[in-house]
Every structure is written in C-alpha cells, then in structure tokens.
Scaffold this motif. Sequence first.
Motif, PDB file in Angstrom:
ATOM      1  N   VAL A 153     129.359  43.464 100.288  1.00 15.63           N
ATOM      2  CA  VAL A 153     130.528  43.615 101.146  1.00 15.63           C
ATOM      3  C   VAL A 153     130.034  44.267 102.432  1.00 15.63           C
ATOM      4  O   VAL A 153     129.607  45.429 102.426  1.00 15.63           O
ATOM      5  N   VAL A 154     130.047  43.512 103.526  1.00 12.42           N
ATOM      6  CA  VAL A 154     129.579  44.016 104.816  1.00 12.42           C
ATOM      7  C   VAL A 154     130.744  44.697 105.516  1.00 12.42           C
ATOM      8  O   VAL A 154     131.819  44.111 105.664  1.00 12.42           O
ATOM      9  N   CYS A 155     130.540  45.926 105.960  1.00 20.27           N
ATOM     10  CA  CYS A 155     131.608  46.710 106.571  1.00 20.27           C
ATOM     11  C   CYS A 155     131.211  47.123 107.980  1.00 20.27           C
ATOM     12  O   CYS A 155     130.200  47.810 108.165  1.00 20.27           O
ATOM     13  N   THR A 156     132.001  46.710 108.942  1.00 27.18           N
ATOM     14  CA  THR A 156     131.729  47.116 110.312  1.00 27.18           C
ATOM     15  C   THR A 156     133.023  47.191 111.104  1.00 27.18           C
ATOM     16  O   THR A 156     134.037  46.607 110.731  1.00 27.18           O
ATOM     17  N   GLY A 157     132.950  47.947 112.195  1.00 30.70           N
ATOM     18  CA  GLY A 157     134.135  48.167 113.010  1.00 30.70           C
ATOM     19  C   GLY A 157     133.830  49.208 114.071  1.00 30.70           C
ATOM     20  O   GLY A 157     132.665  49.540 114.315  1.00 30.70           O
ATOM     21  N   ASP A 202     131.143  32.893  98.200  1.00 26.61           N
ATOM     22  CA  ASP A 202     131.941  34.097  97.951  1.00 26.61           C
ATOM     23  C   ASP A 202     131.134  35.233  97.341  1.00 26.61           C
ATOM     24  O   ASP A 202     131.696  36.162  96.753  1.00 26.61           O
ATOM     25  N   ARG A 203     129.825  35.188  97.512  1.00 28.60           N
ATOM     26  CA  ARG A 203     129.022  36.353  97.123  1.00 28.60           C
ATOM     27  C   ARG A 203     128.946  37.360  98.269  1.00 28.60           C
ATOM     28  O   ARG A 203     128.435  38.463  98.094  1.00 28.60           O
ATOM     29  N   THR A 204     129.439  36.971  99.436  1.00 27.35           N
ATOM     30  CA  THR A 204     129.487  37.873 100.589  1.00 27.35           C
ATOM     31  C   THR A 204     130.934  38.018 101.049  1.00 27.35           C
ATOM     32  O   THR A 204     131.645  37.022 101.193  1.00 27.35           O
ATOM     33  N   ILE A 429     121.869  39.409  86.192  1.00 24.84           N
ATOM     34  CA  ILE A 429     122.426  38.082  86.437  1.00 24.84           C
ATOM     35  C   ILE A 429     123.568  38.241  87.418  1.00 24.84           C
ATOM     36  O   ILE A 429     124.448  39.097  87.236  1.00 24.84           O
ATOM     37  N   VAL A 430     123.572  37.466  88.484  1.00 23.85           N
ATOM     38  CA  VAL A 430     124.651  37.495  89.477  1.00 23.85           C
ATOM     39  C   VAL A 430     125.174  36.078  89.654  1.00 23.85           C
ATOM     40  O   VAL A 430     124.401  35.154  89.938  1.00 23.85           O
ATOM     41  N   ASP A 431     126.480  35.916  89.462  1.00 24.97           N
ATOM     42  CA  ASP A 431     127.102  34.601  89.633  1.00 24.97           C
ATOM     43  C   ASP A 431     126.464  33.557  88.715  1.00 24.97           C
ATOM     44  O   ASP A 431     126.335  32.389  89.068  1.00 24.97           O
ATOM     45  N   GLY A 432     126.027  34.022  87.564  1.00 25.55           N
ATOM     46  CA  GLY A 432     125.442  33.121  86.589  1.00 25.55           C
ATOM     47  C   GLY A 432     123.971  32.833  86.779  1.00 25.55           C
ATOM     48  O   GLY A 432     123.353  32.153  85.956  1.00 25.55           O
ATOM     49  N   LYS A 433     123.376  33.373  87.845  1.00 30.01           N
ATOM     50  CA  LYS A 433     121.959  33.134  88.124  1.00 30.01           C
ATOM     51  C   LYS A 433     121.131  34.362  87.757  1.00 30.01           C
ATOM     52  O   LYS A 433     121.503  35.485  88.098  1.00 30.01           O
TER      53      LYS A 433
END
Length: 504
Positions: A153-157, A202-204, A429-433
């Motif tokens: 989750v990239v957070c900027t502002g 949708d991993r980001t 394992i992430v997203d099945g990988k």
Amino acid sequence: MIDLLLIHGTVVTMDRNRRMIQDGAVAINGSRILDVDTSEKLIEKYEAKEIIDCSHHCILPGLIDVHGHGGHSMFKTIAMENLDFWMPIMTNTYKHFVTDDFWYYEGKLSALDRLKAGITTGVSVLGSMPRSDDPIFAINHAKAYAETGVREVVCTGPCNPPWPHLFSRWIDGKRITRDVTYEEVLNGAEAVIEALNHANEDRTRAFITPFVIVTSVEPSGPTSPAKLRKLTGHDLYQAKKIREIARKYNTRIHSDAFGGMIHLAVRDWENALLGPDVHLQHCRGISFDEAKVLAETGTNVSASPGFSQIHARTPIIELLELGTTVAISTDGTSPSTSFDMFQAMRKTQFIHQAAHRDEYCLPPGKLLEMVTIDAAKCIGWDDELGSLEIGKKADVITVNLQQPHLTPEFMHIHRLVYQATANDVEHVIVDGKIVMKGRNACSVDERKVLAEANEEAFSTIKRAGLEKYMQQTKYFWGHTRSYADGTNYNEEDWTSIVAKGDNQ
C-alpha cells in the motif's frame, strides 16, 4: 488438478472461530484459498501440481504491517547519536538528496526484508514526511515491491506548511531545485493513486496520506490542551481536499495523529479525517475523550512499540475495550526498528503491561490478531486478507518449529508470539504464488538486491553529507549515558537544518 497443497502443518486459520487444525492442510488454486481442512481429507480430495510438506510448521495468514516508511531501509541507525534532530536531518535528505532510482533500489531492499519476515502486505509512507511532488518516486517504489512479489500500500500526500516548499530532483547527476506549491503536491498524490491503486493485479494499492490530520499543532507528538485553539484555514482546506481525492478515487485515507489533533479534527463536521475509511498511525498521548471519538467514528488505529510510548502512550487497551480496531505496526526500519513483527508483538505487550502494571494485558491471541485479521481490517482489506478461509486470497506463511527455541511443539500461538522471530519464517505465498521457499526468495536475486542497495545507500549518504551523522561519540564505549558533545557535528549543524530546512 489444483496448483498447490500445503499439508501436515498446524493450521492457524484466524477465521471467525479462530480454528486451529492439527495435521492440517491448505489447498490453493490460482490466487485463492480453495479449502482448509485436515491433511487426510484434502490429500484424498485433491491432486496438486505441487505439494509442500509442512510437518513441524505452523501455517498461518501472511503478516500485515500497516505502517512503515519507504526510504528508511537505506538509512538504518543514521543520526541515532542525537535523535532530537533525526527527523529534520532525514526529511532534508528525502527532499533534496535522493535520486529517482533511489526509490526503486530501496523498494527492492524493503520488500525483500519484509518478505523474509513473513510480511505479505506492507504499507509504505514515502519518506519521513510523505513526498508527492512527482509521482515517479512512488511508481518506482511500487515497481520494486511488485517485482519482489509482496503486496504494497503506497501512501503519499502533502507534508506540513508553510507553502510553497523547496524540493530537489536529480536529473543526469545534476540537482534541480524548485518551489512546489500545495496544489502541485496534491496533483502528484492524485497521479500516484490513479497509476497505482488496484494495480499489479490488485497487489498494489494507494492511499491519500497527509503527514498529519491537523497541521497547526505539534506534528510529531501530543499538543498541550492550553495550545488547542481552533482549526486554521489550512487545516480546513486540507481536510476538504483530502476528502475530495479519497472520494474521487474511492480510496482510503492514512495519516499520523497525536494527542490534541483528534479533539480539533472532530470540529470539522463535514470533512474531518476520521471514520471507517481512515487509518491513523501512532495516536500517542490522546485523551480518553479522543479515544471515544475514534471509537464512535469507527476510525482505525495502528501503533508501533518504542521508547516514545513511555512519554506518551497509545491507549491501546482503552481503544480495544471501546471497540476500536487496532493493529500493531513496525514503523520500520529507521532509525532503529526492524520489520520483525514477532518482536513488535512482544514489545507491544511489554510496554502496555508495564503501563497498566498488569501482566495479563494483551494475551498472545489478541496480539496475533493485531498483525493478521485486525491489520487487514485496519487497511480495509479484510474481505480478502488476514485469515485462511475458503475464497480469500492465498497469502500464507509457514513458521518452522523444528528448532530448539520453538520446541516442544505445543501451545502454538504462545510459541509464535513469545519465541518466534522473523528468521523462523520458512515459506511465503502471496496471491497463490510461492515467493519464498526454504527461506530463499524466488522472484529476485537476493545478492543483487543487497549489492545494489549498498551502492545506492553509500552514494546517497555521500551526496547528502550524512557521514558525520554516522560517527560514534566519545561516550559510545564505557559510558552509561551518551552526550552530543563528542560528535563530529555540532548544534550549529542541526539548528541550520531546522532553520533553513528546504534551503539545504
């Protein structure tokens, strides 16, 4: 035939019933969990392209670190000899001395570090204060995480006033400095969200992230009630703009908050940065009245353990008892924290047991919830992450229990919370990988990542003149207390940075 079957492990589901399955198994097909049951049942039910024997392992959901900082992995322990000035030193470095490529190489290091700690989803605020004058920084960071295989989750502002701010960009080895307006950083943050939210299958994701929810009070600690007057025009304008961006892109809001800010923020009935779509980090030194506001508005909270909790505590116990969702975060990895969430759980428990003088506070089960299912709720992703359930995303880790410090193999939650470390994570394992197998990263060349990070870190340190902040004081050895008068830099150096800030 399904893709993957994990068998013969102790499955810690973190589902609604908090089921634990001895000699359990998890069936994965594509990116989703297909089934969770005993090994006997799933071995009979499915044929799999790959089977991993998880004997002597715990199988549990991937850990979720809901607050850390992009950039920090390159600057571990720098400027620790005088922490009073750590923030201006690092903020100045991020504003003026990092290259575009810095964010990619740091992202690779950060993602690899989290991966090897069993963190399958990590929140990254870009810099010490978020930087959004150009979207390339966030895009490069997200690219690195995507290549490593870890959710981000990239957070900027916007950071705090006054505006405009001076920022530097490095083009072909030359520094180009210019004034950047508040509207420009908002536009930059929008560009990041437009480019990255729900990207990479949708991993980001990307959240809008002002540095703090109220800009007119102390930005990094509680403000005395005597100084809490009213919201300024800029406070009101920022809340309005942040709300507009969040609605426009259907994304969430992440920010820092400290004592006094919530008392002021709630006065803005229309646009207060509070509510179920908001996640606030720290919340140190808030009053009980403010804790009730957070609970009543459904605002999510996260807190990281550290010495600052001694001065002004996050009232985690009170917030939980009021019904607030609270997650444990690392706030990693600079100046002195790691991405080890097992350590973070233990430190959190110790700090709050000591504060309440009650060693029964925060039992192990609650601590594990706060880095899995509660963490997923905190960032609005609990519909897919945080537990091992049929239909959810297959973000799974295993912890190797066949080691002296984790033996005997009983009371598994206690063993994980009290004795495990990040280095005990065996498979991820992430997203099945499968992205880590037998502690070896599958998607990146670890040695290359470390070599490139070292090279970029040293060149940035030289460019920013940070070498003097890496020296030991004369009190380093043989003394019980450190003082700044033994360093190679002095008060004038620090006050210059504080006073000039953007002019460095």
